[in-house]
Design a protein around this motif. Structure first.
Motif, PDB file in Angstrom:
ATOM      1  N   LEU A  37       0.877  -1.404   0.112  1.00 52.99           N
ATOM      2  CA  LEU A  37       0.020  -0.074   0.047  1.00 52.99           C
ATOM      3  C   LEU A  37       0.947   1.127   0.053  1.00 52.99           C
ATOM      4  O   LEU A  37       0.607   2.278  -0.924  1.00 52.99           O
ATOM      5  N   ILE A 126      -8.294   5.738   3.709  1.00 49.56           N
ATOM      6  CA  ILE A 126      -7.222   4.890   3.827  1.00 49.56           C
ATOM      7  C   ILE A 126      -6.623   4.874   5.251  1.00 49.56           C
ATOM      8  O   ILE A 126      -6.147   3.685   5.769  1.00 49.56           O
ATOM      9  N   LEU A 129      -8.370   2.027   6.890  1.00 48.23           N
ATOM     10  CA  LEU A 129      -7.732   0.573   6.333  1.00 48.23           C
ATOM     11  C   LEU A 129      -6.466   0.342   6.859  1.00 48.23           C
ATOM     12  O   LEU A 129      -6.314  -0.744   7.335  1.00 48.23           O
ATOM     13  N   ILE A 154      -8.777   5.890  -5.364  1.00 46.35           N
ATOM     14  CA  ILE A 154      -8.805   4.628  -4.408  1.00 46.35           C
ATOM     15  C   ILE A 154      -8.929   3.493  -5.135  1.00 46.35           C
ATOM     16  O   ILE A 154      -8.324   2.518  -4.453  1.00 46.35           O
ATOM     17  N   ASN A 155     -10.093   3.417  -5.672  1.00 41.67           N
ATOM     18  CA  ASN A 155     -10.720   2.240  -6.239  1.00 41.67           C
ATOM     19  C   ASN A 155      -9.188   1.544  -7.352  1.00 41.67           C
ATOM     20  O   ASN A 155      -8.894   0.244  -7.105  1.00 41.67           O
ATOM     21  N   ILE A 158      -6.312   0.708  -4.826  1.00 41.40           N
ATOM     22  CA  ILE A 158      -6.716  -0.742  -4.123  1.00 41.40           C
ATOM     23  C   ILE A 158      -6.510  -2.141  -4.880  1.00 41.40           C
ATOM     24  O   ILE A 158      -6.049  -2.920  -4.632  1.00 41.40           O
ATOM     25  N   SER A 159      -7.013  -1.758  -5.923  1.00 45.01           N
ATOM     26  CA  SER A 159      -7.108  -2.854  -6.965  1.00 45.01           C
ATOM     27  C   SER A 159      -5.776  -3.301  -7.573  1.00 45.01           C
ATOM     28  O   SER A 159      -5.550  -4.518  -7.753  1.00 45.01           O
ATOM     29  N   CYS A 161      -3.411  -3.172  -5.473  1.00 47.13           N
ATOM     30  CA  CYS A 161      -2.442  -3.601  -4.179  1.00 47.13           C
ATOM     31  C   CYS A 161      -2.997  -4.857  -3.888  1.00 47.13           C
ATOM     32  O   CYS A 161      -2.115  -5.962  -3.648  1.00 47.13           O
ATOM     33  N   LYS A 164      -9.621  -8.833  -4.541  1.00 48.68           N
ATOM     34  CA  LYS A 164     -10.786  -8.406  -4.169  1.00 48.68           C
ATOM     35  C   LYS A 164     -11.240  -9.176  -2.767  1.00 48.68           C
ATOM     36  O   LYS A 164     -12.131  -8.770  -2.178  1.00 48.68           O
ATOM     37  N   VAL A 167      -9.109  -6.800   0.100  1.00 49.47           N
ATOM     38  CA  VAL A 167      -9.753  -5.619   0.140  1.00 49.47           C
ATOM     39  C   VAL A 167     -10.455  -5.287  -1.207  1.00 49.47           C
ATOM     40  O   VAL A 167     -10.131  -5.419  -2.165  1.00 49.47           O
ATOM     41  N   VAL A 169     -13.140  -2.315  -2.870  1.00 46.23           N
ATOM     42  CA  VAL A 169     -13.830  -1.013  -3.072  1.00 46.23           C
ATOM     43  C   VAL A 169     -15.251  -0.865  -3.760  1.00 46.23           C
ATOM     44  O   VAL A 169     -15.296  -1.361  -4.895  1.00 46.23           O
TER      45      VAL A 169
END
Length: 461
Positions: A37, A126, A129, A154-155, A158-159, A161, A164, A167, A169
């Motif tokens: 992250l 974040i 999180l 953010i989506n 996170i995708s 990193c 699904k 984590v 979104v």
């Protein structure tokens, strides 16, 4: 049940399956996730800044100082300490339980929901999180639809990193919020207004889901006559007009001792002009109000008020000048709700007891700020006014540290996070007594006798 709710249940089910593999309980796995992250945020820093510029007109400096930098500092702190936080901790054992030893073990809740607001759309999504991952949870993130560009990044972030099942979104607005709240989670962390906070708590009650509510309220700022007036005005102007007042811990109103009111107002005007120029609406770094509804709501609060500084708006840019009011009535509409904008009402007082009586007669605020060099005044205010957190001789900086928890009390929220408090928030602490087998004292067993009662009395006093 709607198709959306069915889809959310599937998402949570997949995350529960992943959680039960035990991977997230491994400390090395958690640290690896936090480092991933961290790396992705650093790589996408320019994209995040661009999104914050589009949503709120935040300058790169403000975007880094109040969002990206705070998040990176929190990640660094958690990586450095999570191994220690996650260890079992020995505690004392009562003599009555001899021979045994006692210890506690922190364990993750499981699958958590994090719902974040639009005012600091990156940081306030974040940061929780980070605590959830450090504690070993899977997470579903719900960014605010009002900050649409930041929600998108953010989506994307996170995708890049995480899978699904670890984590996820969920983007969208009210409909998506309702669908998520109809789904069973192991913990819900919500940041936003009190009205929606009540709906979150009501929905959580259906499943007896524990919650943290990071809300807001009308945070007072008190200036006592011994304060450094110039410095107080400078720091209040910084804290109040950061992000155009769209900060949950911004000073909502000021109580200034009567004899220093004029000096304070003069200094406030000076610092506003130094910060934003003689024509603040032309300052390219002046953040904008998030949407038309809030822009017009804020301007309506100025109707009939005594405007000392500012007061103008620019509708096409959704900008409002840093504004200061005086001679505001306690029953005025601006004092009935959290302002959440660049408007600062100023009241005067004679004695600190007047201020304490006013503040304690209203819902407990998220923050309180006191400017004074009088130690007795400081002690009296900190003793008698209940609030989430605050500063003496500064504003808002108490939330920018991983070494203290941040949260509200009463109507301003429940629960705390940042640093170890984030780890604790997203962990359940199991309490364990490990009893030895080599001795078994008979006094607790049937048949009960007077002799055994006397023994029990000696142990349990």
């Amino acid at each position: 049940m709607s198709e959306m709710e069915l889809e959310y249940k599937k998402i949570v089910k997949r995350q529960r399956i992943f959680f039960r593999t035990g991977k997230t309980k491994q400390i090395d796995f958690r640290i690896q996730a936090l480092r991933k992250l961290q790396s992705e945020i650093q790589k996408r820093e320019a994209e995040i800044m661009e999104a914050l510029k589009k949503d709120l007109n935040k300058s790169n400096f403000e975007a880094y100082m109040t969002e990206i930098g705070m998040v990176l500092d929190e990640i660094r702190h958690c990586i450095a300490h999570v191994r220690k936080w996650a260890k079992p901790k020995k505690v004392r054992t009562p003599l009555a339980q001899f021979p045994s030893k006692s210890f506690t073990i922190p364990e993750p809740y499981g699958v958590v929901l994090i719902m974040s607001p639009w005012n600091y759309p990156f940081q306030l999504c974040i940061e929780p999180l980070i605590g959830a991952l450090a504690a070993g949870n899977c997470a579903v993130l719900k960014p605010s639809a009002y900050a649409a560009e930041t929600s998108k990044i953010i989506n994307t972030l996170i995708s890049a990193c995480f899978p699904k099942e670890y984590v996820t979104v969920i983007e969208g607005g009210r409909k998506e919020n309702q669908g998520l709240l109809a789904t069973e989670f192991d913990y819900i962390f919500f940041t936003g207004g009190a009205h929606v906070g009540k709906l979150v708590m009501e929905a959580a009650a259906k499943y007896l889901t524990p919650v943290s509510l990071e809300l807001g309220g009308k945070s007072p700022c008190i200036i006592e006559k011994t304060a450094d007036i110039n410095l107080a005005a400078k720091r209040i102007a910084f804290g109040k007009f950061l992000n155009s007042g769209q900060t949950c811990v911004a000073p909502d109103y000021v109580f200034v001792q009567k004899e220093i009111e004029e000096e304070f107002l003069c200094k406030m005007g000076m610092w506003i002009h130094k910060f934003f120029g003689e024509e603040p609406l032309k300052n390219e770094n002046l953040p904008k109000i998030i949407n038309d509804h809030h822009y017009h709501r804020l301007l309506s609060l100025l109707e009939g008020e005594d405007i000392v500084i500012g007061g103008k708006g620019q509708e096409n840019e959704r900008k409002i000048e840093p504004t200061v009011l005086k001679n505001v009535l306690a029953e005025s509409s601006i004092m009935k709700e959290e302002i959440f904008g660049p408007i600062l009402p100023v009241f005067t007082y004679q004695t600190i007891e007047e201020v304490i009586e006013y503040v304690t007669g209203h819902p407990k605020p998220l923050a309180c700020y006191l400017f004074t060099t009088n130690v007795q005044i400081e002690k009296k205010v900190l003793k008698h006014i209940s609030f989430g957190g605050g500063c003496v001789n500064d504003t808002i900086i108490h939330l920018a540290t991983p070494y203290m928890g941040f949260g509200g009390v009463g109507a301003s929220g429940m629960g705390s996070y940042h640093g170890i408090e984030s780890f604790r928030t997203f962990s359940h602490t199991k309490s364990i007594v490990k009893k030895a087998n080599w001795l078994d004292l008979p006094m607790r067993y049937h048949p009960y006798t007077e002799k055994n009662l006397k023994m029990i009395r000696k142990f349990l006093k």
